[in-house]
Design a protein around this motif. Structure first.
Motif, PDB file in Angstrom:
ATOM      1  N   CYS A 713       0.854  -1.195   0.000  1.00 30.05           N
ATOM      2  CA  CYS A 713       0.000   0.000   0.000  1.00 30.05           C
ATOM      3  C   CYS A 713       0.886   1.241   0.000  1.00 30.05           C
ATOM      4  CB  CYS A 713      -0.903   0.033   1.237  1.00 30.05           C
ATOM      5  SG  CYS A 713      -2.262  -1.153   1.177  1.00 30.05           S
ATOM      6  N   THR A 714       0.454   2.232  -0.780  1.00 25.78           N
ATOM      7  CA  THR A 714       1.149   3.514  -0.801  1.00 25.78           C
ATOM      8  C   THR A 714       0.174   4.582  -0.350  1.00 25.78           C
ATOM      9  OG1 THR A 714       2.528   2.769  -2.654  1.00 25.78           O
ATOM     10  CG2 THR A 714       2.454   5.138  -2.200  1.00 25.78           C
ATOM     11  N   LEU A 715       0.573   5.373   0.631  1.00 28.86           N
ATOM     12  CA  LEU A 715      -0.283   6.401   1.203  1.00 28.86           C
ATOM     13  C   LEU A 715       0.230   7.775   0.787  1.00 28.86           C
ATOM     14  CD1 LEU A 715      -0.624   4.958   4.816  1.00 28.86           C
ATOM     15  CD2 LEU A 715      -2.027   4.462   2.820  1.00 28.86           C
ATOM     16  N   SER A 716      -0.702   8.687   0.510  1.00 30.21           N
ATOM     17  CA  SER A 716      -0.298  10.036   0.110  1.00 30.21           C
ATOM     18  C   SER A 716       0.207  10.792   1.330  1.00 30.21           C
ATOM     19  CB  SER A 716      -1.486  10.773  -0.520  1.00 30.21           C
ATOM     20  OG  SER A 716      -2.550  10.878   0.402  1.00 30.21           O
ATOM     21  N   SER A 717       1.289  11.532   1.106  1.00 27.38           N
ATOM     22  CA  SER A 717       1.917  12.251   2.217  1.00 27.38           C
ATOM     23  C   SER A 717       1.642  13.743   2.163  1.00 27.38           C
ATOM     24  CB  SER A 717       3.434  12.002   2.210  1.00 27.38           C
ATOM     25  OG  SER A 717       3.995  12.466   0.981  1.00 27.38           O
ATOM     26  N   ASN A 718       0.934  14.176   1.189  1.00 30.31           N
ATOM     27  CA  ASN A 718       0.642  15.610   1.107  1.00 30.31           C
ATOM     28  C   ASN A 718      -0.822  15.799   0.773  1.00 30.31           C
ATOM     29  OD1 ASN A 718       0.834  14.580  -1.463  1.00 30.31           O
ATOM     30  ND2 ASN A 718       1.777  16.414  -2.355  1.00 30.31           N
ATOM     31  N   LYS A 719      -1.189  17.054   0.442  1.00 30.97           N
ATOM     32  CA  LYS A 719      -2.587  17.424   0.190  1.00 30.97           C
ATOM     33  C   LYS A 719      -3.418  17.057   1.434  1.00 30.97           C
ATOM     34  CE  LYS A 719      -1.838  18.994  -3.951  1.00 30.97           C
ATOM     35  NZ  LYS A 719      -2.334  18.413  -5.182  1.00 30.97           N
ATOM     36  N   LYS A 720      -4.501  16.349   1.262  1.00 30.19           N
ATOM     37  CA  LYS A 720      -5.358  15.977   2.393  1.00 30.19           C
ATOM     38  C   LYS A 720      -4.931  14.677   3.070  1.00 30.19           C
ATOM     39  CE  LYS A 720      -9.518  18.178   0.538  1.00 30.19           C
ATOM     40  NZ  LYS A 720     -10.948  17.968   0.145  1.00 30.19           N
ATOM     41  N   ARG A 721      -3.915  14.013   2.530  1.00 31.97           N
ATOM     42  CA  ARG A 721      -3.426  12.747   3.082  1.00 31.97           C
ATOM     43  C   ARG A 721      -4.568  11.737   3.222  1.00 31.97           C
ATOM     44  NH1 ARG A 721       1.489  12.972   5.672  1.00 31.97           N
ATOM     45  NH2 ARG A 721       0.811  11.315   7.113  1.00 31.97           N
ATOM     46  N   VAL A 734      -5.574  -0.406  -7.328  1.00 30.44           N
ATOM     47  CA  VAL A 734      -6.760   0.278  -6.807  1.00 30.44           C
ATOM     48  C   VAL A 734      -6.289   1.554  -6.131  1.00 30.44           C
ATOM     49  CG1 VAL A 734      -8.734   0.169  -5.252  1.00 30.44           C
ATOM     50  CG2 VAL A 734      -7.978  -1.894  -6.466  1.00 30.44           C
ATOM     51  N   VAL A 735      -6.829   2.711  -6.596  1.00 34.23           N
ATOM     52  CA  VAL A 735      -6.493   4.001  -6.007  1.00 34.23           C
ATOM     53  C   VAL A 735      -7.776   4.594  -5.447  1.00 34.23           C
ATOM     54  CG1 VAL A 735      -5.476   6.269  -6.378  1.00 34.23           C
ATOM     55  CG2 VAL A 735      -4.630   4.311  -7.675  1.00 34.23           C
ATOM     56  N   ILE A 736      -7.814   4.755  -4.124  1.00 32.33           N
ATOM     57  CA  ILE A 736      -9.026   5.202  -3.445  1.00 32.33           C
ATOM     58  C   ILE A 736      -8.736   6.504  -2.715  1.00 32.33           C
ATOM     59  CG2 ILE A 736     -10.782   4.654  -1.718  1.00 32.33           C
ATOM     60  CD1 ILE A 736     -10.978   2.936  -4.178  1.00 32.33           C
ATOM     61  N   GLU A 737      -9.682   7.451  -2.884  1.00 27.10           N
ATOM     62  CA  GLU A 737      -9.619   8.700  -2.133  1.00 27.10           C
ATOM     63  C   GLU A 737     -10.739   8.704  -1.118  1.00 27.10           C
ATOM     64  OE1 GLU A 737     -10.359  13.505  -2.784  1.00 27.10           O
ATOM     65  OE2 GLU A 737      -9.993  12.202  -4.522  1.00 27.10           O
ATOM     66  N   LEU A 738     -10.375   8.684   0.162  1.00 28.51           N
ATOM     67  CA  LEU A 738     -11.353   8.729   1.239  1.00 28.51           C
ATOM     68  C   LEU A 738     -11.693  10.164   1.603  1.00 28.51           C
ATOM     69  CD1 LEU A 738     -12.228   5.917   2.170  1.00 28.51           C
ATOM     70  CD2 LEU A 738      -9.847   5.876   1.465  1.00 28.51           C
ATOM     71  N   SER A 742      -8.522  10.586   8.583  1.00 30.67           N
ATOM     72  CA  SER A 742      -9.015   9.693   9.636  1.00 30.67           C
ATOM     73  C   SER A 742      -9.701   8.476   9.040  1.00 30.67           C
ATOM     74  CB  SER A 742      -9.971  10.467  10.559  1.00 30.67           C
ATOM     75  OG  SER A 742     -10.561   9.600  11.498  1.00 30.67           O
ATOM     76  N   GLN A 743     -10.534   8.708   8.026  1.00 31.59           N
ATOM     77  CA  GLN A 743     -11.210   7.579   7.387  1.00 31.59           C
ATOM     78  C   GLN A 743     -10.210   6.674   6.668  1.00 31.59           C
ATOM     79  OE1 GLN A 743     -14.566   8.603   4.991  1.00 31.59           O
ATOM     80  NE2 GLN A 743     -15.525   9.859   6.586  1.00 31.59           N
ATOM     81  N   ARG A 744      -9.168   7.298   6.073  1.00 28.05           N
ATOM     82  CA  ARG A 744      -8.152   6.463   5.425  1.00 28.05           C
ATOM     83  C   ARG A 744      -7.461   5.569   6.445  1.00 28.05           C
ATOM     84  NH1 ARG A 744      -2.746   8.967   2.790  1.00 28.05           N
ATOM     85  NH2 ARG A 744      -2.275   9.119   5.044  1.00 28.05           N
ATOM     86  N   ARG A 745      -7.177   6.108   7.623  1.00 25.51           N
ATOM     87  CA  ARG A 745      -6.521   5.316   8.671  1.00 25.51           C
ATOM     88  C   ARG A 745      -7.384   4.128   9.087  1.00 25.51           C
ATOM     89  NH1 ARG A 745      -7.344   5.658  13.842  1.00 25.51           N
ATOM     90  NH2 ARG A 745      -8.386   7.677  13.617  1.00 25.51           N
ATOM     91  N   ILE A 746      -8.691   4.383   9.248  1.00 22.85           N
ATOM     92  CA  ILE A 746      -9.600   3.282   9.623  1.00 22.85           C
ATOM     93  C   ILE A 746      -9.658   2.252   8.509  1.00 22.85           C
ATOM     94  CG2 ILE A 746     -12.001   2.740  10.158  1.00 22.85           C
ATOM     95  CD1 ILE A 746     -12.244   5.560  11.357  1.00 22.85           C
ATOM     96  N   PHE A 747      -9.685   2.739   7.229  1.00 21.27           N
ATOM     97  CA  PHE A 747      -9.728   1.818   6.085  1.00 21.27           C
ATOM     98  C   PHE A 747      -8.486   0.916   6.072  1.00 21.27           C
ATOM     99  CE2 PHE A 747      -8.347   0.924   1.736  1.00 21.27           C
ATOM    100  CZ  PHE A 747      -9.432   0.238   1.237  1.00 21.27           C
TER     101      PHE A 747
END
Length: 1574
Positions: A713-721, A734-738, A742-747
């Motif tokens: 998994c690759t997580l975005s480090s900028n913008k809204k993260r 699969v590229v998902i924008e939560l 906080s929601q990304r962390r739960i996902f």
């Protein structure tokens, strides 16, 4: 207003115009006997012949003309060049420059002679159109051919003539004299009342002055006409508005002449003062009295002072007025005798003061004549009293000697037009005599009563003694005495004592007639103008008296006789001055002029802009489409944003329940590519499955991670993260924008927990969002890889070289590994088969091919399956099918598995069979082969069931519709494929024909044939098989016949095709030939008219064949644009369809004809515009005077209309520019692309047609070239169109209530509404409707699906555009709720080609997609008439309906109508065949199995289709219409004309058209095609 004085323009206010017209009317219609005053135009001087001697009369021809054609062509064709004569005979040599007049005639005498000529003669106007003659210039001419080319010419413009003459030898051409032939003060007052009134001061009898001391006339603020010639020094025109207002329009020619004009201006005002001092009169009376005295003064000075000096003798004594004498100026006087004065004119003008001090012009003496032309006013205004100085200087300056030699200022440096600044007045004078048709010198002498000259020496004995060489040169040039130009001969008679015998005789005759024929001559006591004392005073008046009294010149400053200079009577200056050329300023050189100068940039810019207008319109279309797309995207984004905000306000995740238990799902946005995203729900199952569905729950993608040990998994480090990328091996990422971090962390935590339970781990890393998007392996990249995968597999399977036409890029070695490692998912496999991934067939087929059971199909597994299905035996293919559904692998199929096999096939075909019907089908098949008692069947039993159909299976395979472009075909494989298709098609044909005989007991020709009919199969059937089958079908025996093969020749084949084409389209061809014939006829007529019949107008002389082309194109344009209206009268056309005219006019092609007319109009418009591009260039390069050919456009001669004027400075040019813009907008927005992208813009732009017609009317209203002709074509169609439009408008305002509305499947909306009163229509017709909520004026066309006998009207509307989608949303039950239906506005009905189906014995209806709507109405109508047994009322006795559709489920509403038709149609007069194009072709293994199911189902269901539940035949693929039409002909051999009606996309109607042409060519029947496109 503008007063046209040839090439001049005079501006006058409306009030002044009315006043002048009133005065003219009063004068013109007053009693003739009451004329006590002399008119300005010379009329009514002679009461017997009122026009005698008047202005504008032709010159008197008192000698017989000698035109070369006896009518108008110039005389003296064989004579030497006029310029050569001038150079050889009249040019002063260097040693001849000092030649003072031997009689001491003054320069004032010479220039006063010019005044006399202008008083009597005004023949400077040229013909209109200008007739240009060329005067050859001798090679190396020092003035006009300095480069010694020998190709130079001097221009000569022929003199204006009376248009009533010059038409035949009986009435040869006569030139017009614009001046009166009387000495009546025309030089002072002009020769018309309007000019005289403008010269007169406001409420004053004086001539208007521009200063307080009345020294100079008023400036020409009103714009009175003056001859406009350019200043040869500045090479430009002077502003005529700054000229002094004077009577003669030539007065500004030189300073001496202008000084005389100012002198007589002052003389008139001096006389006014004298008359007022004696007795007070009214303004007009005083003005008239002063004018009488001015005229009398001129008469006395000219006749009794000037003329005796010229001739050396006086005229005979005046004996009174003689009304029988004509005073008209003769052509010989104008062209020759009066031109004698040219020899007296000096090269310069002296100016002096009263102290005899002569003015010096810089370092030169005097004013050079050649450099003062048309700048006289500037010269006379340099000093305060320069007019007086000029007159005094002229009085003491000696004129030139009287001989044949002329000064340079006359002979080579005379003024000319802008494009020829220096000219030769002698050459022009010689050419004038030839232009007038004057005979030669000797002939003229004889005709006026003189003796013929027989010897060269006798011409002038004095000249023969003093300069015999000159006579020798004359002899050398002319060769004979009977060929000498009259002017040259007359001048050679000149002696130091004055003019010779010829000119003297002519002059005496002319002035005697002028005096004796003038009723207002001052000595005529009968008219009682003057008393005897006054006559005596006038008789003794001299020009010196006028100078002294009207100026500051003292009597002692000049001699009493200013025409001659003598030492005794010279006053203060006792020495005469002669001004030789050597002491004068040199003349400026000859210059040309480019009239197009200054127009180059505008010409290029305008025409480039014209060329860019269509592209600009296309750009606007592009922008509008982008704006439309932007608005749509913006709306979607706003909805997504609102949805995201809503989702963000909700919990980031939630729990849902499935069959296993509680699961977790997240709401977010999936990033696909660049800016392409979609809102999704991500469900994480406990068994490590990631499901991605849309907001409505529709599955989009499933990711199985059970076998993945490590997930990256690759997580975005900028913008809204809030973005996470999940690497999926063997698939795309699969590229998902939560919603937030906080929601990304739960996902991520949920995903990690799920993987941990399955024994897998997850690796994290962070990256910038930009790098995540860049490195993501997207579906697009995956598809590119799959494309290479399929190409490679199929190339290997068919053992072929890689086809370079499928991919231009070579597969590099580094890509080979990626391809070999690629594995297909179940979704990708289903996509290759073009079926849904969740079907049983796909599930079982995928499981069978996935030999290692890893959930993917590898390269080798896929290759093995392809080889087996393409090259394996029929038994191998059946074994594959058997194994697919042998789930437990025990080698048998139980009843449920067998049932599932056939259900999966029927499921893919969208069959509507219930489970009970499917079970009956399977039982029927087992019972037929004695397998009813078996609980399970083995492979042998399975083969037994299918044994009758093994030939169908043998060559069958799988059609890979999803990757058909990747299958390479060439060489032997293509031949094998075609051969197998032929055999399979023949087998299928026999199978279905046999089944049809079993079911119905008889053979339906089309039904039997269509069983195997598809584009992929029937097109390949060999002719022998087809003939055998069809021969059997129609019951004919072919034995006993011997076929004789006709010798083939290309010409005969082409002629046969041409014959059939003409037969099929004879009406269309006739009307097209008629239309184009009219267009070309109109073009040719106008072209011929302007080329030949209007050659005399001069238009073609200026614009060449461009004017002929543009006028021809204009006529054709007018016809085409007017005819367009007749193609839009829908009501009229609908009415005419019901009349006998429908037999002779193809009304169903009116839309196509509309396009043909529009394209023809565009062609002629382009031709018209391009033609005027050349015309405007030609006009912009011509002198102003040449534009006299335009009656409604009048220019001042000093105005140079540029190219910009022709475009923007007149109504015709400007409206033409607007028309081009309007036409470009209309045509560009009418293109298919524009209609598809911005339909509303197309509809609005077509409204501009009204503006187009208005602009067209205005375009021709100015009548520059011809009278308006457009109305001749326009009025009739416009009236018909207006009436038709009124009918439509009267219907449009009726509100129609909707009875029932329903949104059907496939975006179809059903509308049923009330039928208006007296609404009559025919099946197949269409209407236009508008909806109150969508805009009452926005109408759209739709075909009626109701039948004429029904009480309501119905429509089936497919949502394909903004309006139809919005219309469909109105009837959404959620939106409608309790609200009433919106109101409709109806316009129609309108006729269509489909409505004529009943006029043929046999009709074939072909409908594709929504194009079946007109046939719904036709079928219901036909069945209704059959029900009430009224088919005798119609001609049609057999109807074939062919329905081509992607899926029968798309138009279930039509199936109900077809079921109704089948229920009522007991006689079988309607034959229906349905072609389903979205399923597989006949050679596909699944299709062969479905046909087997079809046969058995028909047995158990009474002949109904397993696919449509109809008795109609169902086929897969596209129909081969040519073969079908041939079958129709065999079924009805006596029918010679078959009506074929098609409706659908252009591709369908074109294929129907080709089939009709082919069938008409190969059969004895004529297949007439009528079509409609949507």
């Amino acid at each position: 207003m503008y007063v046209n004085c040839r090439n001049q323009k005079t501006m006058i206010t409306m009030q002044q115009t009315c006043l002048l017209i009133s005065i003219c009317v009063l004068i013109s219609f007053g009693p003739v006997t009451g004329f006590s005053q002399q008119r300005f135009d010379g009329y009514f001087n002679n009461l017997i012949i009122p026009s005698q001697g008047s202005a504008g009369k032709p010159l008197k021809q008192n000698i017989t003309t000698d035109y070369s054609d006896y009518t108008y062509k110039v005389s003296g064709r064989g004579r030497p060049s006029a310029r050569l004569i001038s150079e050889q005979l009249f040019k002063k040599l260097r040693n001849e420059t000092f030649t003072p007049n031997s009689r001491n005639l003054t320069a004032l005498f010479a220039f006063f002679s010019q005044l006399v000529a202008m008083e009597l003669i005004d023949t400077d106007d040229t013909t209109c159109p200008v007739e240009l003659l060329s005067i050859p210039v001798p090679k190396c001419d020092p003035e006009f051919d300095t480069a010694c080319t020998g190709t130079q010419h001097l221009p000569y413009e022929r003199i204006s003539y009376d248009k009533r003459t010059g038409q035949s030898p009986n009435v040869p051409r006569k030139q017009v004299n614009k001046a009166t032939s009387y000495i009546d003060g025309s030089f002072v007052y002009g020769n018309n009342l309007i000019r005289a009134l403008y010269l007169q001061g406001n409420r004053s009898p004086k001539l208007a002055s521009g200063d307080a001391w009345s020294k100079y006339p008023q400036k020409n603020e009103e714009g009175l006409a003056f001859v406009a010639n350019p200043d040869p020094v500045e090479h430009a025109y002077h502003d005529q508005y700054k000229y002094w207002k004077l009577g003669d329009k030539h007065v500004q020619e030189n300073p001496a002449l202008l000084s005389l004009g100012v002198l007589f201006f002052r003389w008139h005002n001096y006389l006014v003062d004298k008359l007022d001092s004696k007795k007070h009169h009214g303004f007009d009376e005083t003005f008239s009295l002063a004018r009488q005295w001015v005229i009398a003064s001129l008469q006395s000075v000219i006749m009794y002072e000037w003329l005796p000096e010229l001739l050396g003798e006086s005229l005979p004594k005046y004996t009174g007025y003689k009304s029988d004498i004509y005073p008209d100026v003769t052509s010989i006087f104008d062209a020759a005798a009066m031109r004698y004065i040219l020899t007296l004119i000096p090269a310069g003008i002296y100016q002096r003061n009263s102290r005899c001090e002569y003015a010096i012009q810089g370092k030169y003496e005097g004013v050079r004549l050649c450099n003062s032309y048309w700048r006289s006013q500037d010269i006379l205004m340099e000093r305060e009293d320069e007019v007086e100085e000029t007159l005094m200087g002229l009085a003491t300056q000696v004129a030139e000697a009287e001989d044949v030699k002329m000064v340079e200022d006359i002979q080579s440096k005379y003024y000319g037009p802008l494009h020829f600044s220096r000219h030769d007045l002698i050459s022009q004078t010689i050419m004038r005599g030839r232009d007038y048709g004057l005979p030669d010198y000797n002939t003229v002498r004889v005709q006026i009563g003189l003796e013929r000259i027989t010897s060269w020496d006798d011409i002038n004995p004095w000249l023969n003694q003093t300069n015999p060489n000159l006579l020798q040169t004359l002899r050398y040039l002319y060769g004979t005495l009977d060929n000498i130009d009259v002017f040259v001969g007359g001048m050679f008679e000149t002696t130091p004592e004055g003019p010779g015998e010829l000119f003297r005789t002519v002059i005496v005759d002319q002035f005697t007639r002028i005096r004796d024929g003038d009723r207002f001559w001052f000595e005529n006591t009968e008219n009682r103008q003057f008393t005897d004392e006054e006559i005596r005073q006038i008789r003794t008046l001299k020009l010196s008296d006028i100078i002294v009294n009207a100026s500051k010149v003292d009597a002692s400053d000049i001699q009493e006789n200013v025409f001659t200079f003598t030492a005794e009577g010279s006053g203060k200056c006792s020495e005469a001055k002669y001004l030789p050329e050597q002491v004068l300023e040199p003349c400026t050189p000859h210059q040309g002029y480019d009239y197009f100068a200054g127009s180059e940039a505008s010409y290029i810019i305008i025409w480039v802009s014209f060329g860019l207008i269509p592209f600009l319109c296309f750009f606007v279309v592009f922008l509008l489409s982008k704006c439309k797309q932007w608005r749509y995207n913006r709306t979607v984004q706003l909805l997504q944003k609102n949805l995201k905000e809503t989702l963000g306000n909700q919990a980031g995740f939630e729990t849902f329940y499935d069959d296993i238990g509680p699961q977790t799902q997240f709401k977010g946005t999936e990033w696909l590519w660049d800016e392409e995203t979609r809102l999704v729900i991500i469900r994480i199952h406990h068994e490590c499955v990631l499901d991605i569905v849309n907001l409505k729950g529709k599955p989009l993608r499933t990711v199985n991670m059970k076998d993945m040990k490590h997930v990256q998994c690759t997580l975005s480090s900028n913008k809204k993260r809030n973005v996470v990328l999940i690497r999926v091996s063997k698939e795309y990422d699969v590229v998902i924008e939560l919603s937030n971090e906080s929601q990304r962390r739960i996902f991520v935590e949920t995903l990690q927990h799920t993987l941990a339970n399955a024994g897998a781990s997850i690796d994290y890393q962070e990256a910038k969002l930009k790098n995540i998007y860049k490195k993501a392996f997207t579906q697009k990249k995956r598809n590119q890889l799959l494309e290479k995968f399929f190409k490679t597999v199929f190339s290997e399977a068919f053992q072929m070289d890689y086809d370079p036409t499928l991919d231009q890029d070579e597969i590099e070695m580094r890509q080979a590994r990626d391809i070999l490692e690629t594995e297909l998912t179940k979704e990708e496999f289903a996509s290759a088969l073009a079926v849904k991934p969740n079907t049983d067939f796909v599930e079982n087929m995928f499981a069978l091919m996935d030999t290692d059971h890893n959930g993917y199909i590898s390269f080798r597994e896929f290759l093995n399956a392809i080889v087996m299905l393409s090259k394996g035996s029929g038994q191998n293919k059946l074994q594959t099918l058997f194994r697919m559904f042998d789930h437990d692998g025990n080698g048998t199929l139980d009843r449920d598995e067998l049932l599932k096999l056939f259900s999966s096939l029927l499921e893919m075909a969208n069959s509507s069979l219930t489970r009970k019907e499917t079970e009956d089908l399977v039982d029927s098949m087992c019972k037929q082969h004695g397998l009813t008692s078996h609980d399970a069947i083995n492979f042998d039993d399975f083969c037994t069931i299918l044994s009758p159909h093994m030939d169908k299976i043998w060559n069958a395979g799988l059609e890979w519709k999803g990757c058909r472009n990747y299958i390479p075909t060439s060489g032997d494989d293509r031949k094998r494929s075609v051969s197998s298709l032929r055999r399979l098609s023949a087998v299928v044909t026999n199978m279905f024909n046999a089944e049809a005989r079993k079911r119905t007991g008889q053979s339906s020709d089309v039904t039997r044939f269509l069983k195997s009919d598809s584009q992929a199969s029937i097109s390949s059937i060999d002719s022998s098989s087809m003939d055998t089958n069809l021969g059997t079908n129609v019951g004919t025996k072919r034995t006993g016949f011997i076929a004789i093969r006709e010798t083939y020749t290309p010409l005969k084949a082409k002629m046969r095709r041409l014959k059939h084409f003409v037969e099929n389209n004879r009406q269309h061809i006739f009307y097209l030939v008629l239309f184009f014939g009219i267009c070309l006829g109109l073009f040719a007529e106008r072209f011929y008219y302007y080329t030949v019949e209007r050659e005399h107008s001069g238009l073609r002389a200026i614009m060449s064949y461009g004017i002929s082309t543009t006028r021809g194109a204009a006529a054709a344009m007018s016809f085409c644009f007017s005819l367009l209206l007749l193609t839009m009268v829908r009501n009229t056309i609908t009415f005419l369809r019901g009349t006998f005219l429908n037999l002779y006019v193809p009304f169903d092609s009116v839309v196509s004809f509309h396009k043909v007319v529009a394209w023809a109009a565009l062609f002629f418009t382009a031709l018209h515009v391009v033609g005027y591009g050349f015309n405007f260039y030609q006009l912009a390069t011509q002198p102003t005077k040449y534009f006299c050919i335009f009656d409604t456009v009048v220019f001042r001669a000093d105005i140079l209309p540029t190219f910009n004027f022709w475009f923007f400075g007149n109504v015709t040019g400007f409206t033409g520019l607007l028309l081009v813009i309007v036409i470009c907008i209309i045509y560009v927005f009418a293109t298919q692309t524009a209609r598809r992208l911005v339909f509303n813009a197309f509809w609005l732009s077509h409204k501009l047609i009204a503006i187009l017609y208005v602009l067209t009317i205005l375009h021709g209203a100015s009548m520059i070239v011809q009278k308006p002709m457009f109305y001749l074509y326009f009025v009739g169609p416009a009236i018909i169109f207006t009436i038709d439009k009124v009918i439509s408008l009267s219907r449009k305002r009726m509100e129609i209530a909707i009875v029932r509305a329903e949104n059907l499947a496939s975006d179809i909306t059903f509308i049923e509404f009330k039928r208006p009163p007296r609404f009559e229509y025919k099946s197949g017709q269409w209407v236009r409707i508008a909806c109150s909520s969508q805009g009452q004026n926005e109408y759209h066309p739709f075909t009626l699906t109701s039948a004429p006998h029904e009480d309501t009207l119905s429509l089936h509307i497919r949502a394909v555009g903004p309006w139809t989608h919005a219309f469909r949303s109105l009837f959404d039950q959620d939106c409608l709720k309790e609200s009433p239906y919106p109101k409709l506005f109806l316009d129609g009905p309108y006729g269509a080609g489909q409505q004529d189906w009943y006029t043929y014995d046999v009709s074939v209806l072909v409908g594709a997609g929504i194009g079946v709507t007109p046939y719904a109405s036709i079928l219901k109508d036909f069945v209704h008439m059959a029900t009430i047994k009224s088919t005798y009322k119609i001609r049609c006795q057999k109807l074939y309906f062919i329905w081509v559709t992607g899926s029968q489920r798309h138009f279930e509403w039509l199936l109900d109508i077809l079921q109704e038709v089948e229920a009522i149609d007991q006689k079988g007069i309607v034959s229906t065949d349905i072609f389903i194009t979205q399923f597989f072709q006949n050679f596909d293994l699944r299709t062969a199995m479905l046909y087997i199911c079809e046969e058995h189902f028909q047995k158990v269901s009474g002949g109904r289709s397993v696919f449509t539940n109809l008795k109609a035949s169902t086929h897969f693929g596209r129909p081969h219409l040519g073969s079908m039409f041939k079958t129709v002909h065999r079924a009805h051999p006596m029918v010679r004309k078959v009506g074929v009606f098609s409706c659908g996309p252009p591709g369908v109607t074109k294929s129907v058209e080709r089939a009709c042409v082919e069938s008409s060519r190969t059969t004895k029947a004529l297949f007439e095609h009528h079509f409609e496109n949507f």
